[in-house]
Design a protein around this motif. Structure first.
Motif, PDB file in Angstrom:
ATOM      1  N   PRO A 160       0.804  -1.220   0.000  1.00 47.20           N
ATOM      2  CA  PRO A 160       0.000   0.000   0.000  1.00 47.20           C
ATOM      3  C   PRO A 160       0.843   1.280   0.000  1.00 47.20           C
ATOM      4  N   LYS A 161       2.066   1.177   0.462  1.00 49.52           N
ATOM      5  CA  LYS A 161       2.978   2.330   0.490  1.00 49.52           C
ATOM      6  C   LYS A 161       4.383   1.784   0.318  1.00 49.52           C
ATOM      7  N   ASP A 162       5.298   2.645  -0.012  1.00 49.98           N
ATOM      8  CA  ASP A 162       6.674   2.206  -0.148  1.00 49.98           C
ATOM      9  C   ASP A 162       7.160   1.514   1.126  1.00 49.98           C
ATOM     10  N   LYS A 163       7.668   0.308   0.979  1.00 53.00           N
ATOM     11  CA  LYS A 163       8.225  -0.467   2.097  1.00 53.00           C
ATOM     12  C   LYS A 163       7.216  -0.812   3.185  1.00 53.00           C
ATOM     13  N   VAL A 164       5.934  -0.828   2.850  1.00 58.30           N
ATOM     14  CA  VAL A 164       4.946  -1.361   3.785  1.00 58.30           C
ATOM     15  C   VAL A 164       4.268  -2.518   3.087  1.00 58.30           C
ATOM     16  N   TYR A 165       4.325  -3.709   3.697  1.00 62.17           N
ATOM     17  CA  TYR A 165       3.827  -4.922   3.071  1.00 62.17           C
ATOM     18  C   TYR A 165       2.599  -5.403   3.802  1.00 62.17           C
ATOM     19  N   LEU A 166       1.496  -5.553   3.057  1.00 63.15           N
ATOM     20  CA  LEU A 166       0.228  -5.972   3.663  1.00 63.15           C
ATOM     21  C   LEU A 166      -0.048  -7.413   3.268  1.00 63.15           C
ATOM     22  N   ILE A 167      -0.078  -8.301   4.270  1.00 60.73           N
ATOM     23  CA  ILE A 167      -0.409  -9.707   4.039  1.00 60.73           C
ATOM     24  C   ILE A 167      -1.867  -9.906   4.404  1.00 60.73           C
ATOM     25  N   THR A 168      -2.686 -10.250   3.417  1.00 56.83           N
ATOM     26  CA  THR A 168      -4.111 -10.498   3.670  1.00 56.83           C
ATOM     27  C   THR A 168      -4.357 -11.981   3.466  1.00 56.83           C
ATOM     28  N   PHE A 169      -4.731 -12.680   4.547  1.00 54.96           N
ATOM     29  CA  PHE A 169      -4.928 -14.123   4.424  1.00 54.96           C
ATOM     30  C   PHE A 169      -6.413 -14.473   4.597  1.00 54.96           C
ATOM     31  N   SER A 170      -6.858 -15.428   3.796  1.00 52.85           N
ATOM     32  CA  SER A 170      -8.254 -15.868   3.854  1.00 52.85           C
ATOM     33  C   SER A 170      -8.303 -17.361   3.754  1.00 52.85           C
ATOM     34  N   SER A 171      -8.900 -17.985   4.749  1.00 60.41           N
ATOM     35  CA  SER A 171      -9.103 -19.428   4.705  1.00 60.41           C
ATOM     36  C   SER A 171     -10.521 -19.666   5.195  1.00 60.41           C
ATOM     37  N   PRO A 172     -11.484 -19.674   4.279  1.00 62.65           N
ATOM     38  CA  PRO A 172     -12.877 -19.763   4.690  1.00 62.65           C
ATOM     39  C   PRO A 172     -13.128 -21.020   5.518  1.00 62.65           C
ATOM     40  N   PRO A 173     -14.105 -21.007   6.441  1.00 55.91           N
ATOM     41  CA  PRO A 173     -14.981 -19.876   6.708  1.00 55.91           C
ATOM     42  C   PRO A 173     -14.457 -18.851   7.717  1.00 55.91           C
ATOM     43  N   ASP A 174     -13.489 -19.222   8.545  1.00 60.42           N
ATOM     44  CA  ASP A 174     -13.129 -18.291   9.622  1.00 60.42           C
ATOM     45  C   ASP A 174     -11.641 -18.250   9.932  1.00 60.42           C
ATOM     46  N   ASN A 175     -10.817 -18.533   8.922  1.00 61.64           N
ATOM     47  CA  ASN A 175      -9.370 -18.416   9.125  1.00 61.64           C
ATOM     48  C   ASN A 175      -8.858 -19.228  10.309  1.00 61.64           C
ATOM     49  N   ARG A 176      -9.413 -20.423  10.475  1.00 59.31           N
ATOM     50  CA  ARG A 176      -8.929 -21.268  11.559  1.00 59.31           C
ATOM     51  C   ARG A 176      -7.480 -21.656  11.260  1.00 59.31           C
ATOM     52  N   LEU A 177      -6.647 -21.651  12.312  1.00 53.98           N
ATOM     53  CA  LEU A 177      -5.256 -22.057  12.135  1.00 53.98           C
ATOM     54  C   LEU A 177      -5.189 -23.572  12.343  1.00 53.98           C
ATOM     55  N   THR A 178      -5.418 -24.326  11.290  1.00 49.45           N
ATOM     56  CA  THR A 178      -5.468 -25.779  11.437  1.00 49.45           C
ATOM     57  C   THR A 178      -4.228 -26.395  10.835  1.00 49.45           C
ATOM     58  N   SER A 179      -4.173 -27.709  10.913  1.00 52.77           N
ATOM     59  CA  SER A 179      -3.060 -28.355  10.230  1.00 52.77           C
ATOM     60  C   SER A 179      -3.578 -29.317   9.181  1.00 52.77           C
ATOM     61  N   VAL A 180      -4.816 -29.060   8.705  1.00 49.32           N
ATOM     62  CA  VAL A 180      -5.289 -29.829   7.553  1.00 49.32           C
ATOM     63  C   VAL A 180      -4.349 -29.519   6.416  1.00 49.32           C
ATOM     64  N   CYS A 181      -3.878 -30.541   5.753  1.00 48.99           N
ATOM     65  CA  CYS A 181      -3.006 -30.299   4.607  1.00 48.99           C
ATOM     66  C   CYS A 181      -1.789 -29.484   5.044  1.00 48.99           C
ATOM     67  N   LEU A 182      -0.908 -30.138   5.757  1.00 51.13           N
ATOM     68  CA  LEU A 182       0.171 -29.476   6.478  1.00 51.13           C
ATOM     69  C   LEU A 182       0.945 -28.450   5.670  1.00 51.13           C
ATOM     70  N   ALA A 183       1.160 -28.714   4.412  1.00 44.54           N
ATOM     71  CA  ALA A 183       2.023 -27.820   3.652  1.00 44.54           C
ATOM     72  C   ALA A 183       1.336 -26.512   3.293  1.00 44.54           C
ATOM     73  N   ARG A 184      -0.007 -26.500   3.325  1.00 38.96           N
ATOM     74  CA  ARG A 184      -0.659 -25.278   2.865  1.00 38.96           C
ATOM     75  C   ARG A 184      -1.665 -24.763   3.888  1.00 38.96           C
ATOM     76  N   THR A 185      -1.241 -24.797   5.142  1.00 33.46           N
ATOM     77  CA  THR A 185      -2.065 -24.203   6.186  1.00 33.46           C
ATOM     78  C   THR A 185      -1.890 -22.684   6.147  1.00 33.46           C
ATOM     79  N   PRO A 186      -2.788 -21.963   6.775  1.00 32.67           N
ATOM     80  CA  PRO A 186      -2.581 -20.513   6.850  1.00 32.67           C
ATOM     81  C   PRO A 186      -1.208 -20.171   7.417  1.00 32.67           C
TER      82      PRO A 186
END
Lengths: 294, 276
Positions: free
Chosen positions: A40-66
């Motif tokens: 959004p600005k020089d040297k500011v990095y915005l990470i927007t993560f979405s894992s429907p439905p509620d961005n649970r931090l799970t370990s389903v599919c270990l390599a591609r968890t949030p």
């Protein structure tokens, strides 16, 4: 570690795509989710993560968890872009994250150290200032994730933060209690852990759980006001020490995150001891009851 | 570790017997003292004491999980701290009795409230800190840590609990200044959580829904004591590993002597040079 029921609808956050800036890269999360990194600005990095439905931090599919995707994003930013500020936020309007999938977390070997602890440790020692932009609810494991950032900003109109383990009957592991012990007052710590207090934005701000209120605009203004981009730069002697400073500051929590191997042994000893103490207490009470009858 | 002179008169606290509720059990203390456990409300247990370990065991094993409040039957004092001579000269006093009580409270699987009806000096304030919450009589009594005035050191768990539960500024004021806090000041600085007597304590229990916090979680497990054990880990480690204290004390003493000699030596060298 989860809280409210899943939301039926998922909408992107209210900050427009234009505001979020130029897209730098995208990573998949699981089969349905995605992580987008923008600038959004020089040297500011915005990470927007979405894992429907509620961005649970799970370990389903270990390599591609949030958490795995966020880890990779942090690596990409550190090695391919200029040092600046990292802001993380959710693409799901109602939740920053609904915490850990408790069943999954308890039964997947290596869940804690391999994925979750790795992400927490990375954030806690990341060589750039990090801001957790809480657009919505942050319960339990999600609040812990936010605490691993250097700063927290919360949507004043939406969402609660809390640690509801006491209501779930789930214990807290050493790094989880440690980070709060290090970053909030003793009174707030007790209220969070022993009372499972639900904090709205203003209360969270007053007690220091979050540092400011607002959305992306306010986060960018906050970065300017505190000159956070400059803090990520090299010092006068040519060395950049931001990550090293953090590693020393949060040493207690970093030690717990790194030495998780000792936890199981300690847990076992505590359980054994508690059983023994319970037997001793039972014995003493029986002696007292016997005397009382005389 | 004691403070003011012993009180000449001992009267029971001002909360009436009726308010304190049904008597569950009584225990003797020494030859002259007594502990009474009553139930002022469903699942709220009031222990009037001066030793409470057995009472805590009885409540945990024979009654429903709820909230434990401790208070004194002696009007002027919650407690006047440790009998210093006794504590120093009785082998095993600290670990066998005092540390055991502190550790038990710190990890007790129910919310605990110290209801300070009167003074709480030194060891008594430490005992109060081992509870989850503290309530103080707004009209009567001081709390303080007066070790610096007595010339007595503080042992690791004693400093640790304050480090864990109050701000750094309050900690310094307590330990290095032996500040005497009246109720309102103690409340403002977070040493106590609310002001009042038994009525206010029971209202506080309701407001914070503390009885429910002692219940089983949604998964059928009760984790209140486990959560506390993790929260106050630093202090619990000191309370459990007291064996290491003596060796450490000795090393500290030896090192301090040596450092004093080195300092003396450096100063003599400087004085000699100054004379030239």
């Amino acid at each position: 570690m989860s809280a409210d029921a899943s939301p039926k609808r998922e909408r992107t956050g209210s900050d427009s795509a234009a505001k979020r800036g130029e897209v730098l890269f995208e990573l998949p999360i699981g089969t349905k989710g995605q992580l987008i990194c923008t600038r959004p600005k020089d040297k500011v990095y915005l990470i927007t993560f979405s894992s429907p439905p509620d961005n649970r931090l799970t370990s389903v599919c270990l390599a591609r968890t949030p958490q795995a995707s966020i880890l990779l994003a942090l690596d990409i930013i550190e090695t391919r872009y200029d040092a600046g500020v990292v802001i993380t936020t959710s693409g799901i309007e109602k939740f920053y994250s609904n915490g850990l999938d408790l069943e999954h977390a308890s039964f997947t070997p290596g869940f804690f150290p391999d994925t979750l602890y790795a992400l927490w440790r990375r954030l806690l020692t990341y060589p750039m200032p990090t801001i957790a932009l809480l657009n919505g609810h942050a319960f339990a494991g999600a609040l812990m994730l936010a605490m691993m950032h250097d700063y927290r900003m919360m949507n004043p109109h939406k969402g609660y933060v809390c640690l509801n383990e006491v209501e779930l009957g789930a214990p807290l592991r050493p790094p989880m209690t440690s980070i709060f012990r290090q970053k909030v007052s003793a009174q707030t710590y007790r209220k969070l852990v022993l009372q499972a207090a639900r904090y709205k934005a203003l209360e969270a701000f007053k007690e220091g759980i979050v540092d400011w209120l607002g959305g992306l605009d306010e986060a960018l203004a906050y970065v300017d006001e505190l000159k956070l981009v400059q803090k990520a730069g090299k010092g006068m002697n040519g060395k950049q020490v931001y990550g090293d400073l953090k590693r020393e500051m949060w040493r207690e929590t970093v030690d717990y995150l790194e030495n998780f191997g000792a936890e199981d042994g300690r847990d076992f000893m505590i359980q054994t001891r508690r059983n023994r103490e319970r037997e001793v207490a039972e014995g003493k009470v029986k002696v007292w009851e016997a005397r009382a009858k005389l």
